[in-house]
Design an enzyme around this catalytic site. Structure first.
Site, PDB file in Angstrom:
ATOM      1  CG  ASP A   2      -1.878   1.032   1.281  1.00 60.06           C
ATOM      2  OD1 ASP A   2      -2.841   0.925   0.353  1.00 60.06           O
ATOM      3  OD2 ASP A   2      -1.850   1.894   2.182  1.00 60.06           O
ATOM      4  CD  GLU A  45      -2.240   1.996  -3.658  1.00 61.33           C
ATOM      5  OE1 GLU A  45      -3.249   2.527  -3.986  1.00 61.33           O
ATOM      6  OE2 GLU A  45      -1.681   2.235  -2.775  1.00 61.33           O
TER       7      GLU A  45
HETATM    8  C1  NOJ Z   1      -4.484   2.958  -0.992  1.00 61.53           C
HETATM    9  C2  NOJ Z   1      -5.705   1.823  -0.580  1.00 61.53           C
HETATM   10  O1  NOJ Z   1      -5.892   1.126  -1.818  1.00 61.53           O
HETATM   11  C3  NOJ Z   1      -6.704   2.768  -0.199  1.00 61.53           C
HETATM   12  O2  NOJ Z   1      -7.941   2.083   0.097  1.00 61.53           O
HETATM   13  C4  NOJ Z   1      -6.475   3.538   1.146  1.00 61.53           C
HETATM   14  O3  NOJ Z   1      -7.476   4.484   1.842  1.00 61.53           O
HETATM   15  C5  NOJ Z   1      -5.178   4.280   1.095  1.00 61.53           C
HETATM   16  N1  NOJ Z   1      -4.047   3.405   0.322  1.00 61.53           N
HETATM   17  C6  NOJ Z   1      -4.312   4.439   2.590  1.00 61.53           C
HETATM   18  O4  NOJ Z   1      -3.781   3.224   3.042  1.00 61.53           O
END
Ligand code: NOJ
Ligand code: CA
Length: 539
Positions: A206, A267
């Site tokens: 993430d 991500e």
């Molecule tokens: C990306 C995640 O996919 C999202 O759902 C989240 O709110 C943010 N990162 C913060 O962790």
């Protein structure tokens, strides 16, 4: 069974994202759980995916859908137990499906023991050094230490009772870890090992591009969200700092010390040439291709993104990935039902303009048939195999995305793509749960999209996904673009040609072509608008 000798599985894998709250509920409390997932893994085996990625199921106050982790090495009570997790992995592996879990290293929850300890400790203590605590500015420290904005609106700093402030790029309940502290690194290595020892096949990481902040946390008088390019000659101090790569190399060494190939997927909402730096040899295996997801239904833009993505990743020897939907953006079956750009994460309310559902679904099916023909790895978000639309009429009082409150009710947020899945035609809750009520309400017509409604129906969206995922395995060789009329994307992979007709008029296929797959009705050798076909060329 998993083929553990297949060390390259991830280069072509179709990976299905499960949002555990909304996949399947085993105990009738209206919230999905791990046992519910295990009970429905057959659906994914039949669908033909290679792996699942589970969004967070860890203990959490759920202020940000579990991306606010209170304990990285456990299962939340509402999702089950560690033995439930082990059973899920064992069943998935029996079915030949690998399991990727979510790692959330940029921030935790304010309920995490380390953050509680930090709050209970004095300024300057080792406990506070796990996070970014600072004194404020102004005569009495009453102003935040810098001007950074949260991704969820409002300031990125919150003041504690003793007067210090802590940094949170997201909600105030999500304090950012201080990655320049070796204790933070050591702790996360334990988390990696904990799940690797439980046989997970990898991690989706993430906001990995935010983990390291520029020294001194300099002011950034611009938005945080969406800004990953230089402004006035400066790069944003919270994104894509050079220090992230050293961390990824450390993690890669840990993963490589385990049996089989365990993967890291980044991500990071960065342009393709910057995400490619994260997948250089010795770093992560793959990164989400958000540039692809961001394209509108526009042939030139899509084609350009395909080319740039492949060339950026080829240059570092990494596979390109493709994605159209996830738990943060409007589902593509609805996105493409609007003319022009849509705000991906802002949500839609009942009194906003509504998408054209039929158009959206037709284009979404064409977009998926195009995506699944591309070389590399593809991500599928739960429910898209059903052509499930975004819920665009959720009552505002049920909304849970923190951005709704933080924005003072200006931005509705991401709940519309997180609604529990329909499995059967009828109540209760279309087979999702034994309960009539679910944590977010399902739309009255969800039964039309249910797995049971579409199973075995030749032209259903579910059948299209199953066929495409199966046929995709026979597509080999690099992608070579072919000449095509305006607004048509055409390429070959070996002896298969893919034609995506994004124009408004029909296009003719070459005589002798055999249609292998079509995203919508095709008459003879004519491909209607908003339709993608895969054909075998006459030999
Ligand atoms: C990306 C995640 O996919 C999202 O759902 C989240 O709110 C943010 N990162 C913060 O962790
Ligand atoms: Ca449950």
């Amino acid at each position: 069974m998993i083929d553990s000798t297949d060390t390259e599985w991830w280069r072509t894998a179709a990976i299905y994202q499960i949002y555990p709250r909304s996949f399947s509920d085993s105990n009738g409390d209206g919230t999905g759980d791990l046992a519910g997932i295990t009970a429905r893994l057959d659906h994914l085996a039949t669908l033909g995916v290679d792996a699942v990625w589970l969004s967070p199921f860890y203990p959490s106050p759920q202020n940000d859908g579990g991306y606010d982790v209170a304990d990285y090495r456990n299962v939340a009570d509402e999702f089950g137990t560690l033995p439930d997790f082990d059973a899920l992995v064992a069943r998935a592996h029996d079915l030949g499906i690998r399991v990727i879990v979510d790692l959330v290293p940029n921030h935790c929850s304010w309920e995490h023991a380390s953050f509680r300890a930090a709050l209970a400790s004095a300024p300057g203590s080792p406990e506070r050094a796990m996070f970014h605590f600072r004194d404020g500015r102004g005569t009495d420290g009453e102003l935040p230490p810098n001007d950074w904005q949260s991704m969820f609106e409002g300031p990125a700093w919150t003041r504690t009772p003793d007067g210090q402030w802590y940094l949170h790029l997201f909600d105030e309940s999500q304090p950012d870890w201080n990655w320049s502290n070796p204790a933070v690194r050591a702790d996360f290595e334990q988390t990696l090992r904990f799940w690797l020892d439980r046989d997970v096949d990898g991690f989706r990481v993430d906001v990995c591009d935010a983990m390291v902040k520029a020294d001194g946390l300099p002011d950034w008088p611009y938005p945080t969200k969406g800004v990953v390019r230089p402004i006035d000659g400066r790069m944003p101090p919270m994104w894509d700092q050079e220090g992230i790569h050293e961390i990824f190399r450390e993690w890669r060494a840990v993963l490589d010390s385990y049996e089989g190939t365990r993967i890291l997927c980044a991500e990071a909402w960065l342009p393709p040439e910057r995400t490619a730096r994260i997948v250089r040899p010795g770093e992560m295996h793959q990164a989400f291709n958000f540039a692809y997801l961001e394209q509108q239904w526009d042939a030139t833009a899509i084609r350009d993104t395909i080319e740039t993505s492949i060339s950026s990743n080829d240059a570092v020897g990494a596979p390109t990935t493709w994605v159209l939907s996830n738990h943060d953006v409007m589902r593509h079956a609805s996105r493409y039902g609007y003319d022009g750009p849509v705000a991906l994460e802002s949500g839609v309310g009942a009194d906003d303009p509504q998408p054209d559902r039929a158009l959206g679904l037709r284009r979404a099916r064409a977009a998926t048939a195009l995506m699944l023909a591309l070389p590399g790895s593809a991500y599928i978000y739960q429910g898209e195999e059903l052509g499930l639309p975004e819920s665009t009429d959720l009552p505002d009082e049920v909304r849970q995305d923190p951005v709704w409150e933080r924005s003072g009710h200006r931005i509705r947020g991401r709940d519309g793509c997180r609604v529990p899945l329909p499995w059967t035609v009828s109540a209760p809750s279309f087979g999702f749960s034994a309960s009539e009520t679910t944590w977010l309400p399902q739309a009255a017509d969800f039964g039309n999209f249910a797995v049971a409604t579409q199973d075995g129906v030749p032209d259903s969206t579910l059948s299209l996904y199953r066929e495409a995922l199966s046929l995709r395995r026979s597509l080999t060789g690099p992608l070579e673009f072919s000449e095509a009329p305006a607004d048509v994307i055409s390429f070959t992979r070996g002896d298969v040609r893919v034609v995506a007709n994004i124009s408004t008029s029909p296009v003719a296929l070459q005589a002798g072509s055999e249609v292998l797959l079509a995203s919508g009705p095709v008459q003879g050798l004519t491909v209607p608008a908003d339709t993608t076909v895969w054909v075998r060329l006459a030999s």
